[in-house]
Design a protein around this motif. Sequence first.
Motif, PDB file in Angstrom:
ATOM      1  N   ASP A  11       0.794  -1.226   0.000  1.00  0.00           N
ATOM      2  CA  ASP A  11       0.000   0.000   0.000  1.00  0.00           C
ATOM      3  C   ASP A  11       0.833   1.287   0.000  1.00  0.00           C
ATOM      4  OD1 ASP A  11      -2.993  -0.851   0.300  1.00  0.00           O
ATOM      5  OD2 ASP A  11      -1.899  -2.142   1.677  1.00  0.00           O
ATOM      6  N   ALA A  12       1.666   1.428  -1.027  1.00  0.00           N
ATOM      7  CA  ALA A  12       2.376   2.699  -1.214  1.00  0.00           C
ATOM      8  C   ALA A  12       1.542   3.696  -2.007  1.00  0.00           C
ATOM      9  CB  ALA A  12       3.714   2.459  -1.910  1.00  0.00           C
ATOM     10  N   HIS A  13       0.669   3.210  -2.884  1.00  0.00           N
ATOM     11  CA  HIS A  13      -0.225   4.052  -3.687  1.00  0.00           C
ATOM     12  C   HIS A  13       0.532   5.144  -4.437  1.00  0.00           C
ATOM     13  CE1 HIS A  13      -4.135   2.359  -2.411  1.00  0.00           C
ATOM     14  NE2 HIS A  13      -3.482   2.083  -1.285  1.00  0.00           N
ATOM     15  N   LEU A  14       1.624   4.754  -5.049  1.00  0.00           N
ATOM     16  CA  LEU A  14       2.426   5.714  -5.799  1.00  0.00           C
ATOM     17  C   LEU A  14       1.626   6.279  -6.962  1.00  0.00           C
ATOM     18  CD1 LEU A  14       5.756   3.709  -5.853  1.00  0.00           C
ATOM     19  CD2 LEU A  14       5.095   5.543  -4.281  1.00  0.00           C
ATOM     20  N   GLY A  15       1.774   7.566  -7.172  1.00  0.00           N
ATOM     21  CA  GLY A  15       0.982   8.270  -8.170  1.00  0.00           C
ATOM     22  C   GLY A  15      -0.070   9.136  -7.525  1.00  0.00           C
ATOM     23  N   ALA A  16      -0.499   8.764  -6.308  1.00  0.00           N
ATOM     24  CA  ALA A  16      -1.446   9.567  -5.547  1.00  0.00           C
ATOM     25  C   ALA A  16      -0.851  10.021  -4.224  1.00  0.00           C
ATOM     26  CB  ALA A  16      -2.734   8.791  -5.290  1.00  0.00           C
ATOM     27  N   SER A  17       0.300   9.468  -3.854  1.00  0.00           N
ATOM     28  CA  SER A  17       0.950   9.813  -2.597  1.00  0.00           C
ATOM     29  C   SER A  17       1.901  11.000  -2.796  1.00  0.00           C
ATOM     30  CB  SER A  17       1.713   8.604  -2.063  1.00  0.00           C
ATOM     31  OG  SER A  17       2.631   8.135  -3.037  1.00  0.00           O
ATOM     32  N   PRO A  18       2.286  11.678  -1.717  1.00  0.00           N
ATOM     33  CA  PRO A  18       3.230  12.790  -1.834  1.00  0.00           C
ATOM     34  C   PRO A  18       4.554  12.344  -2.442  1.00  0.00           C
ATOM     35  CG  PRO A  18       2.210  12.751   0.341  1.00  0.00           C
ATOM     36  CD  PRO A  18       1.820  11.480  -0.338  1.00  0.00           C
ATOM     37  N   LYS A  19       5.264  13.284  -3.065  1.00  0.00           N
ATOM     38  CA  LYS A  19       6.521  12.966  -3.730  1.00  0.00           C
ATOM     39  C   LYS A  19       7.512  12.315  -2.783  1.00  0.00           C
ATOM     40  CE  LYS A  19      10.235  14.972  -6.507  1.00  0.00           C
ATOM     41  NZ  LYS A  19      10.794  16.213  -7.097  1.00  0.00           N
ATOM     42  N   GLY A  20       7.555  12.755  -1.546  1.00  0.00           N
ATOM     43  CA  GLY A  20       8.494  12.193  -0.577  1.00  0.00           C
ATOM     44  C   GLY A  20       8.270  10.718  -0.315  1.00  0.00           C
ATOM     45  N   THR A  21       7.030  10.248  -0.502  1.00  0.00           N
ATOM     46  CA  THR A  21       6.725   8.831  -0.302  1.00  0.00           C
ATOM     47  C   THR A  21       7.490   7.974  -1.301  1.00  0.00           C
ATOM     48  OG1 THR A  21       4.510   9.410   0.473  1.00  0.00           O
ATOM     49  CG2 THR A  21       4.869   7.127  -0.198  1.00  0.00           C
ATOM     50  N   GLU A  22       7.510   8.400  -2.549  1.00  0.00           N
ATOM     51  CA  GLU A  22       8.229   7.651  -3.570  1.00  0.00           C
ATOM     52  C   GLU A  22       9.732   7.748  -3.373  1.00  0.00           C
ATOM     53  OE1 GLU A  22       8.688   7.327  -8.449  1.00  0.00           O
ATOM     54  OE2 GLU A  22       7.109   8.557  -7.557  1.00  0.00           O
ATOM     55  N   GLU A  23      10.236   8.928  -3.017  1.00  0.00           N
ATOM     56  CA  GLU A  23      11.677   9.085  -2.809  1.00  0.00           C
ATOM     57  C   GLU A  23      12.153   8.190  -1.673  1.00  0.00           C
ATOM     58  OE1 GLU A  23      12.046  13.263  -2.185  1.00  0.00           O
ATOM     59  OE2 GLU A  23      12.046  13.737  -4.332  1.00  0.00           O
ATOM     60  N   ALA A  24      11.378   8.121  -0.589  1.00  0.00           N
ATOM     61  CA  ALA A  24      11.736   7.251   0.528  1.00  0.00           C
ATOM     62  C   ALA A  24      11.687   5.785   0.118  1.00  0.00           C
ATOM     63  CB  ALA A  24      10.806   7.498   1.713  1.00  0.00           C
ATOM     64  N   LEU A  25      10.699   5.420  -0.710  1.00  0.00           N
ATOM     65  CA  LEU A  25      10.591   4.033  -1.158  1.00  0.00           C
ATOM     66  C   LEU A  25      11.789   3.639  -2.020  1.00  0.00           C
ATOM     67  CD1 LEU A  25       9.082   1.378  -1.370  1.00  0.00           C
ATOM     68  CD2 LEU A  25       7.753   2.356  -3.251  1.00  0.00           C
ATOM     69  N   LEU A  26      12.234   4.541  -2.870  1.00  0.00           N
ATOM     70  CA  LEU A  26      13.398   4.245  -3.710  1.00  0.00           C
ATOM     71  C   LEU A  26      14.635   4.000  -2.839  1.00  0.00           C
ATOM     72  CD1 LEU A  26      12.797   6.859  -6.537  1.00  0.00           C
ATOM     73  CD2 LEU A  26      12.637   4.369  -6.759  1.00  0.00           C
ATOM     74  N   ALA A  27      14.797   4.802  -1.799  1.00  0.00           N
ATOM     75  CA  ALA A  27      15.911   4.586  -0.879  1.00  0.00           C
ATOM     76  C   ALA A  27      15.754   3.264  -0.132  1.00  0.00           C
ATOM     77  CB  ALA A  27      16.005   5.749   0.106  1.00  0.00           C
ATOM     78  N   PHE A  28      14.522   2.954   0.242  1.00  0.00           N
ATOM     79  CA  PHE A  28      14.246   1.699   0.944  1.00  0.00           C
ATOM     80  C   PHE A  28      14.566   0.492   0.067  1.00  0.00           C
ATOM     81  CE2 PHE A  28      11.126  -1.701   1.851  1.00  0.00           C
ATOM     82  CZ  PHE A  28      11.466  -1.989   3.162  1.00  0.00           C
ATOM     83  N   LEU A  29      14.156   0.528  -1.189  1.00  0.00           N
ATOM     84  CA  LEU A  29      14.430  -0.594  -2.086  1.00  0.00           C
ATOM     85  C   LEU A  29      15.930  -0.831  -2.248  1.00  0.00           C
ATOM     86  CD1 LEU A  29      11.685  -0.007  -4.822  1.00  0.00           C
ATOM     87  CD2 LEU A  29      11.724  -1.797  -3.056  1.00  0.00           C
ATOM     88  N   ASP A  30      16.712   0.232  -2.219  1.00  0.00           N
ATOM     89  CA  ASP A  30      18.167   0.066  -2.259  1.00  0.00           C
ATOM     90  C   ASP A  30      18.681  -0.651  -1.021  1.00  0.00           C
ATOM     91  OD1 ASP A  30      18.515   1.242  -4.734  1.00  0.00           O
ATOM     92  OD2 ASP A  30      18.935   3.241  -3.923  1.00  0.00           O
ATOM     93  N   ARG A  31      17.978  -0.481   0.106  1.00  0.00           N
ATOM     94  CA  ARG A  31      18.411  -1.082   1.373  1.00  0.00           C
ATOM     95  C   ARG A  31      17.863  -2.484   1.610  1.00  0.00           C
ATOM     96  NH1 ARG A  31      17.527   2.204   6.672  1.00  0.00           N
ATOM     97  NH2 ARG A  31      18.198   0.175   7.414  1.00  0.00           N
ATOM     98  N   VAL A  32      16.860  -2.875   0.842  1.00  0.00           N
ATOM     99  CA  VAL A  32      16.187  -4.151   1.098  1.00  0.00           C
ATOM    100  C   VAL A  32      17.158  -5.325   1.230  1.00  0.00           C
ATOM    101  CG1 VAL A  32      14.710  -5.899   0.000  1.00  0.00           C
ATOM    102  CG2 VAL A  32      13.871  -3.579   0.297  1.00  0.00           C
ATOM    103  N   PRO A  33      18.196  -5.464   0.380  1.00  0.00           N
ATOM    104  CA  PRO A  33      19.094  -6.620   0.536  1.00  0.00           C
ATOM    105  C   PRO A  33      19.838  -6.657   1.869  1.00  0.00           C
ATOM    106  CG  PRO A  33      19.311  -5.678  -1.663  1.00  0.00           C
ATOM    107  CD  PRO A  33      18.494  -4.710  -0.861  1.00  0.00           C
ATOM    108  N   THR A  34      19.904  -5.527   2.578  1.00  0.00           N
ATOM    109  CA  THR A  34      20.523  -5.528   3.908  1.00  0.00           C
ATOM    110  C   THR A  34      19.511  -5.870   4.997  1.00  0.00           C
ATOM    111  OG1 THR A  34      20.118  -3.184   4.435  1.00  0.00           O
ATOM    112  CG2 THR A  34      22.059  -3.713   3.081  1.00  0.00           C
ATOM    113  N   LEU A  35      18.215  -5.850   4.651  1.00  0.00           N
ATOM    114  CA  LEU A  35      17.160  -6.141   5.624  1.00  0.00           C
ATOM    115  C   LEU A  35      16.663  -7.577   5.542  1.00  0.00           C
ATOM    116  CD1 LEU A  35      15.023  -2.897   5.081  1.00  0.00           C
ATOM    117  CD2 LEU A  35      16.666  -3.323   6.918  1.00  0.00           C
ATOM    118  N   GLY A  36      16.797  -8.194   4.378  1.00  0.00           N
ATOM    119  CA  GLY A  36      16.318  -9.558   4.187  1.00  0.00           C
ATOM    120  C   GLY A  36      16.873 -10.131   2.906  1.00  0.00           C
ATOM    121  N   ASP A  37      16.486 -11.374   2.623  1.00  0.00           N
ATOM    122  CA  ASP A  37      16.988 -12.035   1.409  1.00  0.00           C
ATOM    123  C   ASP A  37      15.880 -12.306   0.397  1.00  0.00           C
ATOM    124  OD1 ASP A  37      15.679 -14.119   2.656  1.00  0.00           O
ATOM    125  OD2 ASP A  37      17.468 -15.336   2.966  1.00  0.00           O
TER     126      ASP A  37
END
Length: 242
Positions: A11-37
């Motif tokens: 439930d990120a709802h990208l396209g209707a959420s504030p711009k910062g929501t997508e920017e944070a998600l992009l940073a999060f996706l870069d970190r995902v391999p350090t959080l799990g496999d």
Amino acid sequence: MLGQQLVILSDAHLGASPKGTEEALLAFLDRVPTLGDCLLINGDLFDFWFAYRRVIPRNGFHVVSALARLAPKIPVVMTGGNHDRWGDSFWDRDLGIRFSADSLRFQIGDTEVLAVHGDGIAESSWAGSLIHALTKHPLTVSAWRLIHPDLGFRLMDLLSGPLADGTRDVSVRDRATERQRAWALAELARDPSIGLLVMGHTHRPALHEFGPGRHYINPGAWLDGMRYAIATPTTVTLEVYR
């Protein structure tokens, strides 16, 4: 087996959420391999997504690119939500992401996981249930393909509110959250092979232990506080990205 430590996002709802929501998600996706496999995206990543045969939505470009970079590194699986289940073959064929419009079953370690978005289960009115039934119908999808993409995307901007079925209303969310919990616990009782049942849709984080090593979880919405979850064969936790 998908992996041993599953990152769950919904439930990120990208396209209707504030711009910062997508920017944070992009940073999060870069970190995902350090959080799990492995990663589960459990519906409504986009506020609207429809993969035509030769066209995909422009709004999703940066996140799609990030997922294209991530998928070769760790397994990524995705369920559709009531806003974005029309992925056709795009995710599997072009990105190598296992996709299902409705539900997925897979394993982390020796734990069987069932992932469903949750629309059609927790609706508060017959109108909401009817809308979700229509969006899933093959005839609806076939008819939508005949509409020019620019018009199709514009129409869905107008329909975004009805598709959400009032989930921003607190009392509606309360009732939907309880219906989801009851459905999930009944499903865990019905099918003892399920060790982890994942839902989204209500934007409400929830975690219930049904029995030793068996859980129901809703990670909450990335849109509302950048929430996610992490599950292993023995533990499940609700998290907030900071």
